[in-house]
Design a protein around this motif. Structure first.
Motif, PDB file in Angstrom:
ATOM      1  N   ALA A  25      18.294  -9.888  -7.764  1.00  0.00           N
ATOM      2  CA  ALA A  25      17.354 -11.004  -7.672  1.00  0.00           C
ATOM      3  C   ALA A  25      16.354 -11.011  -8.825  1.00  0.00           C
ATOM      4  N   LYS A  26      16.463 -10.016  -9.721  1.00  0.00           N
ATOM      5  CA  LYS A  26      15.522  -9.879 -10.841  1.00  0.00           C
ATOM      6  C   LYS A  26      14.075  -9.873 -10.343  1.00  0.00           C
ATOM      7  N   PHE A  27      13.884  -9.082  -9.291  1.00  0.00           N
ATOM      8  CA  PHE A  27      12.568  -8.948  -8.674  1.00  0.00           C
ATOM      9  C   PHE A  27      11.605  -8.295  -9.655  1.00  0.00           C
ATOM     10  N   PRO A  28      10.320  -8.698  -9.645  1.00  0.00           N
ATOM     11  CA  PRO A  28       9.353  -8.073 -10.554  1.00  0.00           C
ATOM     12  C   PRO A  28       9.251  -6.570 -10.321  1.00  0.00           C
ATOM     13  N   ASP A  29       8.651  -5.872 -11.263  1.00  0.00           N
ATOM     14  CA  ASP A  29       8.463  -4.426 -11.136  1.00  0.00           C
ATOM     15  C   ASP A  29       7.747  -4.098  -9.836  1.00  0.00           C
ATOM     16  N   PHE A  30       8.117  -2.962  -9.275  1.00  0.00           N
ATOM     17  CA  PHE A  30       7.492  -2.492  -8.041  1.00  0.00           C
ATOM     18  C   PHE A  30       7.425  -0.975  -8.080  1.00  0.00           C
ATOM     19  N   ASP A  31       6.534  -0.431  -7.275  1.00  0.00           N
ATOM     20  CA  ASP A  31       6.433   1.013  -7.111  1.00  0.00           C
ATOM     21  C   ASP A  31       7.267   1.412  -5.905  1.00  0.00           C
ATOM     22  N   SER A  32       7.811   2.607  -5.937  1.00  0.00           N
ATOM     23  CA  SER A  32       8.544   3.156  -4.799  1.00  0.00           C
ATOM     24  C   SER A  32       7.720   4.258  -4.163  1.00  0.00           C
ATOM     25  N   VAL A  33       7.674   4.248  -2.844  1.00  0.00           N
ATOM     26  CA  VAL A  33       6.991   5.292  -2.085  1.00  0.00           C
ATOM     27  C   VAL A  33       7.987   5.836  -1.076  1.00  0.00           C
ATOM     28  N   TRP A  34       8.207   7.141  -1.118  1.00  0.00           N
ATOM     29  CA  TRP A  34       9.105   7.797  -0.174  1.00  0.00           C
ATOM     30  C   TRP A  34       8.282   8.297   0.997  1.00  0.00           C
ATOM     31  N   ILE A  35       8.726   7.973   2.185  1.00  0.00           N
ATOM     32  CA  ILE A  35       7.944   8.272   3.385  1.00  0.00           C
ATOM     33  C   ILE A  35       8.287   9.619   4.004  1.00  0.00           C
ATOM     34  N   ASP A  36       9.324  10.288   3.517  1.00  0.00           N
ATOM     35  CA  ASP A  36       9.873  11.476   4.167  1.00  0.00           C
ATOM     36  C   ASP A  36       8.861  12.577   4.470  1.00  0.00           C
ATOM     37  N   ASP A  37       7.950  12.833   3.572  1.00  0.00           N
ATOM     38  CA  ASP A  37       7.036  13.965   3.735  1.00  0.00           C
ATOM     39  C   ASP A  37       5.614  13.549   4.091  1.00  0.00           C
ATOM     40  N   ASP A  38       5.456  12.347   4.594  1.00  0.00           N
ATOM     41  CA  ASP A  38       4.126  11.849   4.946  1.00  0.00           C
ATOM     42  C   ASP A  38       4.156  11.385   6.401  1.00  0.00           C
ATOM     43  N   GLU A  39       3.488  12.131   7.269  1.00  0.00           N
ATOM     44  CA  GLU A  39       3.538  11.838   8.709  1.00  0.00           C
ATOM     45  C   GLU A  39       3.031  10.444   9.048  1.00  0.00           C
ATOM     46  N   SER A  40       1.967   9.992   8.402  1.00  0.00           N
ATOM     47  CA  SER A  40       1.422   8.668   8.728  1.00  0.00           C
ATOM     48  C   SER A  40       2.369   7.562   8.270  1.00  0.00           C
ATOM     49  N   LEU A  41       2.969   7.721   7.092  1.00  0.00           N
ATOM     50  CA  LEU A  41       3.943   6.729   6.630  1.00  0.00           C
ATOM     51  C   LEU A  41       5.207   6.767   7.482  1.00  0.00           C
ATOM     52  N   GLU A  42       5.610   7.952   7.877  1.00  0.00           N
ATOM     53  CA  GLU A  42       6.786   8.095   8.750  1.00  0.00           C
ATOM     54  C   GLU A  42       6.539   7.378  10.080  1.00  0.00           C
ATOM     55  N   ALA A  43       5.342   7.535  10.627  1.00  0.00           N
ATOM     56  CA  ALA A  43       5.011   6.889  11.900  1.00  0.00           C
ATOM     57  C   ALA A  43       5.003   5.366  11.756  1.00  0.00           C
ATOM     58  N   ARG A  44       4.522   4.879  10.629  1.00  0.00           N
ATOM     59  CA  ARG A  44       4.409   3.433  10.427  1.00  0.00           C
ATOM     60  C   ARG A  44       5.735   2.788  10.030  1.00  0.00           C
ATOM     61  N   TYR A  45       6.511   3.460   9.162  1.00  0.00           N
ATOM     62  CA  TYR A  45       7.684   2.838   8.577  1.00  0.00           C
ATOM     63  C   TYR A  45       9.008   3.493   8.957  1.00  0.00           C
ATOM     64  N   GLY A  46       8.985   4.562   9.712  1.00  0.00           N
ATOM     65  CA  GLY A  46      10.178   5.349   9.974  1.00  0.00           C
ATOM     66  C   GLY A  46      11.422   4.564  10.348  1.00  0.00           C
ATOM     67  N   ALA A  47      11.324   3.704  11.330  1.00  0.00           N
ATOM     68  CA  ALA A  47      12.489   2.946  11.786  1.00  0.00           C
ATOM     69  C   ALA A  47      12.668   1.637  11.019  1.00  0.00           C
ATOM     70  N   ARG A  48      11.728   1.329  10.133  1.00  0.00           N
ATOM     71  CA  ARG A  48      11.733   0.015   9.478  1.00  0.00           C
ATOM     72  C   ARG A  48      12.215   0.045   8.025  1.00  0.00           C
ATOM     73  N   VAL A  49      12.273   1.219   7.399  1.00  0.00           N
ATOM     74  CA  VAL A  49      12.600   1.253   5.976  1.00  0.00           C
ATOM     75  C   VAL A  49      13.986   0.700   5.713  1.00  0.00           C
ATOM     76  N   PRO A  50      14.160   0.077   4.588  1.00  0.00           N
ATOM     77  CA  PRO A  50      13.183  -0.175   3.537  1.00  0.00           C
ATOM     78  C   PRO A  50      12.256  -1.343   3.892  1.00  0.00           C
ATOM     79  N   VAL A  51      11.019  -1.224   3.445  1.00  0.00           N
ATOM     80  CA  VAL A  51      10.017  -2.270   3.650  1.00  0.00           C
ATOM     81  C   VAL A  51       9.379  -2.569   2.302  1.00  0.00           C
ATOM     82  N   LEU A  52       9.313  -3.835   1.969  1.00  0.00           N
ATOM     83  CA  LEU A  52       8.666  -4.279   0.744  1.00  0.00           C
ATOM     84  C   LEU A  52       7.281  -4.791   1.112  1.00  0.00           C
ATOM     85  N   ARG A  53       6.250  -4.224   0.468  1.00  0.00           N
ATOM     86  CA  ARG A  53       4.871  -4.639   0.758  1.00  0.00           C
ATOM     87  C   ARG A  53       4.246  -5.229  -0.488  1.00  0.00           C
TER      88      ARG A  53
END
Length: 74
Positions: A25-53
């Motif tokens: 889709a030639k999407f603009p540049d974005f940052d990637s964040v891996w949730i694996d080692d972050d408990e708060s991100l895992e709780a928020r996004y665990g079942a939802r990844v990938p999520v574009l914010r």
């Protein structure tokens, strides 16, 4: 800092699909964040990844397609 963040996890086939779709889709540049080692991100996004914010806090959950991605860009 990018306008977009893609939340993902290591060894995630859905994340790989999302990355391929964003490239197609030639999407603009974005940052990637891996949730694996972050408990708060895992709780928020665990079942939802990938999520574009967006920097305004809007989120686009997988599955998304090229049209949804295009509409997501302000």
């Amino acid at each position: 800092m990018s306008l977009f963040i893609l939340f993902q996890r290591d060894d995630c086939h859905l994340c790989d699909q999302a990355l391929a779709l964003l490239a197609e889709a030639k999407f603009p540049d974005f940052d990637s964040v891996w949730i694996d080692d972050d408990e708060s991100l895992e709780a928020r996004y665990g079942a939802r990844v990938p999520v574009l914010r967006r920097s305004d806090g809007a989120e686009l959950d997988w599955p998304f397609d090229r049209e949804a991605v295009r509409r997501f860009v302000p």
